[in-house]
Design an enzyme around this catalytic site. Structure first.
Site, PDB file in Angstrom:
ATOM      1  N   TYR A 171      56.295  24.414  82.118  1.00 19.08           N
ATOM      2  CA  TYR A 171      55.149  25.246  81.723  1.00 19.08           C
ATOM      3  C   TYR A 171      55.147  25.371  80.207  1.00 19.08           C
ATOM      4  CZ  TYR A 171      52.154  29.391  81.299  1.00 19.08           C
ATOM      5  OH  TYR A 171      51.152  30.274  80.962  1.00 19.08           O
ATOM      6  N   ASP A 216      59.656  21.694  73.583  1.00 16.65           N
ATOM      7  CA  ASP A 216      59.169  23.061  73.756  1.00 16.65           C
ATOM      8  C   ASP A 216      60.369  24.007  73.841  1.00 16.65           C
ATOM      9  OD1 ASP A 216      58.213  25.501  74.579  1.00 16.65           O
ATOM     10  OD2 ASP A 216      57.001  24.728  76.234  1.00 16.65           O
ATOM     11  N   LYS A 251      58.807  33.803  71.281  1.00 17.93           N
ATOM     12  CA  LYS A 251      59.712  34.812  71.826  1.00 17.93           C
ATOM     13  C   LYS A 251      60.694  35.373  70.788  1.00 17.93           C
ATOM     14  CE  LYS A 251      59.131  32.989  76.493  1.00 17.93           C
ATOM     15  NZ  LYS A 251      58.262  34.029  77.033  1.00 17.93           N
TER      16      LYS A 251
END
Length: 428
Positions: free
Chosen positions: A142, A237, A265
């Protein structure tokens, strides 16, 4: 109707599904989502005042724990000076230096406002750099909810068994090729057939969105070699893994050299943030230096930069990652112990301070094997942990996160809760 159900009903009357991100709705485990009001260290407190040991950590950013005094002070200090200017600040330069110092593959970095935005921009830059249109992603990975990236996605798309492509033009979806994770032969066959069309490969070096799935030995090296052979941009990623599984992310832990990397994050210390960076010749394509346009009113937001700098500085303290890994291993081992005692088949995957207990008796190394998990047993386990004061991801297909604030006391409480919750799971 209890107070939590009332809050959820009120939220659903004004917000689609009552939540602003789908996994929060407990669709994968059933029941009513918990509404929280505060947090400190490794502890969350819900709106009724009940405390929980937290293994979600806002899905990864809270690596130093919630409301760390140095992070809070940095945010307060900056809030008094200004929360957004829509203009350059020295904070952006200082934060960029911190990121680049830890990530050898990146010569320059551009800040954005989310991991989704970072991945979307990285793909656009790769297309502009190569002049090609197609991309490759992997089953169960994802990379945010940008149109090109929801095909065969993980996270909430997998948790809720959604098809992934409604609302996405068919012609755009056709430009996304999907390969199985941890299968270099399948990727090579795809490149042999379509390599001249492919601008970029994007992957999570350690998958966190179909549950935690590590790369098989030699897999990341094979991806790097194949992308070089076919002139394809390799996008790593690291929105989850960046500064989480190692001081320089998964790429330094596993020794790989991607062309572009996306972040999020941790670099915002819990505030909305994202970034992408990479090789000088590729980043030179980004406007205003180059022709590939990407912009954002809140990009490089001062509050996020201050929180991110404070967080990265704390993780730079000697022994930080060694201590974090040791505590994470204790938690993972405690869960395995509880599962064995209850006679529940569980496979534990862990890399650094990220892990997932899969309720299956098969090794989990890709999307297909992750999907063998018994989600009904996981749901029983989830609610058993919740009832006993431990908050874990409300999905079998998400990673757990440990923070530096987790102590032996939290580990002991987790083991005690897990022993009861595994018995609940065994009864399913």
């Amino acid at each position: 109707m209890n107070p939590m159900e009332r809050r959820y009903a009120e939220a659903k009357s004004v917000i689609p599904g009552g939540v602003n991100s789908p996994v929060r709705a407990f669709g994968g485990v059933g029941g009513t989502p918990v509404f929280f009001q505060s947090a400190h260290g490794a502890t969350l407190v819900d709106s009724d005042g009940k405390s929980y040991v937290d293994y979600v950590g806002s899905w990864g950013p809270m690596i130093v724990g919630h409301t760390h005094p140095k992070v809070v002070e940095a945010i307060r200090d900056q809030a008094g000076k200004g929360s957004s200017f829509g203009a350059p600040t020295e904070l952006e330069t200082e934060m960029a230096r911190r990121v680049l110092a830890r990530i050898p593959s990146c010569a320059k970095v551009r800040f954005v406002s989310s991991g989704t935005e970072a991945c979307m921009a990285a793909i656009r830059v790769a297309r502009g750099y190569t002049g090609r249109e197609a991309i490759v992603k992997f089953e169960g990975c994802y990379h945010g909810h940008a149109d090109s990236l929801l095909v065969k996605a993980g996270s909430g798309v997998l948790t809720l068994s959604l098809p992934g492509t409604p609302g996405i033009p068919e012609k755009l979806a056709a430009l996304t090729y999907v390969a199985p994770y941890n299968d270099p032969k399948a990727l090579e066959e795809l490149f042999e057939a379509k390599g001249k069309e492919i601008a970029a490969v994007i992957l999570e070096p350690v998958v966190g969105n179909m549950g935690l799935v590590p790369p098989s030995p030699g897999y990341l090296e094979a991806v790097r070699a194949l992308t070089k052979k076919y002139g394809i941009v390799f996008i790593c990623d690291e929105v989850m893994t960046g500064f989480r599984v190692d001081k320089g992310g998964a790429q330094t832990r596993f020794g790989i050299d991607p062309d572009l990397t996306t972040f999020g994050k941790i670099i915002g210390g819990g505030l909305p943030v994202g970034a992408y960076g990479g090789k000088a010749e590729i980043m030179a394509k980004v406007a205003p230096e180059g022709p590939v346009y990407q912009a954002g009113t809140l990009s490089g937001n001062p509050l996020a930069m201050r929180a991110g700098m404070a967080t990265l500085d704390l993780t730079a303290e000697p022994g930080f990652y060694e201590k974090l890994e040791a505590v994470s291993a204790k938690v993972a081992d405690a869960l395995v112990t509880a599962a064995k005692e209850a006679g529940v088949p569980v496979v534990m995957n862990r890399v650094g301070s990220m892990f997932t207990p899969f309720f299956t008796d098969r090794p989990v190394f890709d999307y297909t094997t992750a999907a063998t998990s018994n989600t009904k047993r996981f749901a029983a386990f989830f609610h058993g942990m919740l009832d006993r004061g431990v908050y874990i991801p409300p999905s079998q297909f998400e990673a757990w996160f440990v923070s530096a604030a987790h102590s032996d006391a939290e580990v002991a409480k987790t083991l005690e809760a897990a022993r009861g919750a595994m018995k609940d799971a065994a009864a399913v």
